[in-house]
Design a protein around this motif. Structure first.
Motif, PDB file in Angstrom:
ATOM      1  N   ALA A 114       4.239  -6.087 -10.210  1.00 28.91           N
ATOM      2  CA  ALA A 114       3.890  -4.806  -9.609  1.00 28.91           C
ATOM      3  C   ALA A 114       4.453  -3.703 -10.487  1.00 28.91           C
ATOM      4  CB  ALA A 114       4.481  -4.704  -8.208  1.00 28.91           C
ATOM      5  N   THR A 115       3.669  -2.653 -10.679  1.00 24.23           N
ATOM      6  CA  THR A 115       4.109  -1.497 -11.457  1.00 24.23           C
ATOM      7  C   THR A 115       3.856  -0.243 -10.638  1.00 24.23           C
ATOM      8  OG1 THR A 115       1.975  -1.200 -12.558  1.00 24.23           O
ATOM      9  CG2 THR A 115       3.577  -2.644 -13.654  1.00 24.23           C
ATOM     10  N   ASP A 116       4.515   0.818 -11.022  1.00 26.16           N
ATOM     11  CA  ASP A 116       4.309   2.121 -10.383  1.00 26.16           C
ATOM     12  C   ASP A 116       4.435   2.059  -8.864  1.00 26.16           C
ATOM     13  OD1 ASP A 116       3.818   3.245 -12.888  1.00 26.16           O
ATOM     14  OD2 ASP A 116       1.684   2.816 -12.751  1.00 26.16           O
ATOM     15  N   VAL A 117       5.407   1.340  -8.385  1.00 27.23           N
ATOM     16  CA  VAL A 117       5.602   1.220  -6.941  1.00 27.23           C
ATOM     17  C   VAL A 117       6.091   2.557  -6.393  1.00 27.23           C
ATOM     18  CG1 VAL A 117       6.841   0.014  -5.097  1.00 27.23           C
ATOM     19  CG2 VAL A 117       6.161  -1.240  -7.167  1.00 27.23           C
ATOM     20  N   THR A 118       5.376   3.055  -5.396  1.00 26.73           N
ATOM     21  CA  THR A 118       5.714   4.319  -4.762  1.00 26.73           C
ATOM     22  C   THR A 118       5.700   4.128  -3.255  1.00 26.73           C
ATOM     23  OG1 THR A 118       4.622   5.534  -6.535  1.00 26.73           O
ATOM     24  CG2 THR A 118       5.053   6.733  -4.507  1.00 26.73           C
ATOM     25  N   VAL A 119       6.786   4.485  -2.604  1.00 25.06           N
ATOM     26  CA  VAL A 119       6.825   4.444  -1.148  1.00 25.06           C
ATOM     27  C   VAL A 119       6.262   5.776  -0.669  1.00 25.06           C
ATOM     28  CG1 VAL A 119       8.289   4.254   0.892  1.00 25.06           C
ATOM     29  CG2 VAL A 119       8.769   2.857  -1.140  1.00 25.06           C
ATOM     30  N   ASP A 120       5.092   5.717  -0.056  1.00 20.91           N
ATOM     31  CA  ASP A 120       4.398   6.927   0.373  1.00 20.91           C
ATOM     32  C   ASP A 120       4.991   7.510   1.646  1.00 20.91           C
ATOM     33  OD1 ASP A 120       2.538   6.554  -1.753  1.00 20.91           O
ATOM     34  OD2 ASP A 120       1.460   5.103  -0.508  1.00 20.91           O
ATOM     35  N   GLU A 121       5.330   6.629   2.585  1.00 22.58           N
ATOM     36  CA  GLU A 121       5.917   7.097   3.837  1.00 22.58           C
ATOM     37  C   GLU A 121       6.602   5.945   4.553  1.00 22.58           C
ATOM     38  OE1 GLU A 121       3.074   7.563   7.341  1.00 22.58           O
ATOM     39  OE2 GLU A 121       1.681   7.717   5.653  1.00 22.58           O
TER      40      GLU A 121
END
Length: 158
Positions: A114-121
């Motif tokens: 996984a790359t660019d993991v972003t927790v949105d909310e």
């Protein structure tokens, strides 16, 4: 042109990874793993960001690394139920069908991260996470649901 029909188990596994919604915008994000670290008072708590990032990374690694037991263990109870239900309708046992599908995905695409993991909310025990799968833009996710069960974040995009 070769058209390949996916076995039912593979279709179930693919839909579980992708959350049944293709992400056309994933290819537009940059490459490399990067978790969002929220500033004080903004965004999700840092502990949730770290735990979710680790969860996403571990799930994707297991899924593409032919480690069905780990990937299954990282699914929410609800998703495991969906998996079993879908497999039974295809005349198979859920866990065995999922293992066969994961094996096929791993053979076809090889190990991925996984790359660019972003927790949105994050809202209580529910979260939305966006990420890419290295080298496979069709597997990228936007706002994928995750849920916390017994203190651990679980994949919940079924």
């Amino acid at each position: 042109m070769r058209i390949r029909v996916l076995p039912a188990a593979t279709a179930v596994a693919f839909s579980l990874l992708t959350g049944c919604s293709p992400d056309e915008g994933a290819a537009d994000r940059g490459s490399g793993a990067a978790a969002v670290e929220p500033s004080a008072g903004n965004g999700p708590p840092a502990a949730d960001v770290r735990a979710l990032t680790r969860g996403v990374e571990a799930y994707v690694t297991a899924y593409f690394g032919n480690d069905a037991p780990t990937a299954l263990g990282m699914m929410s109870e609800r998703c495991r139920g969906v998996l079993v239900h879908e497999a039974e309708h295809a005349g198979k046992r859920g866990e065995e069908a999922y293992a066969a599908a994961v094996e096929e995905i791993a053979e076809e695409h090889g190990p991925r991260k996984a790359t660019d993991v972003t927790v949105d909310e994050v809202s209580g025990d529910r979260a939305r996470v966006s990420y890419r799968v290295g080298g496979l833009p069709e597997f990228g996710q936007e706002g994928q649901p995750w849920s916390r069960e017994d203190g651990t974040w679980k994949y919940d995009a079924c």
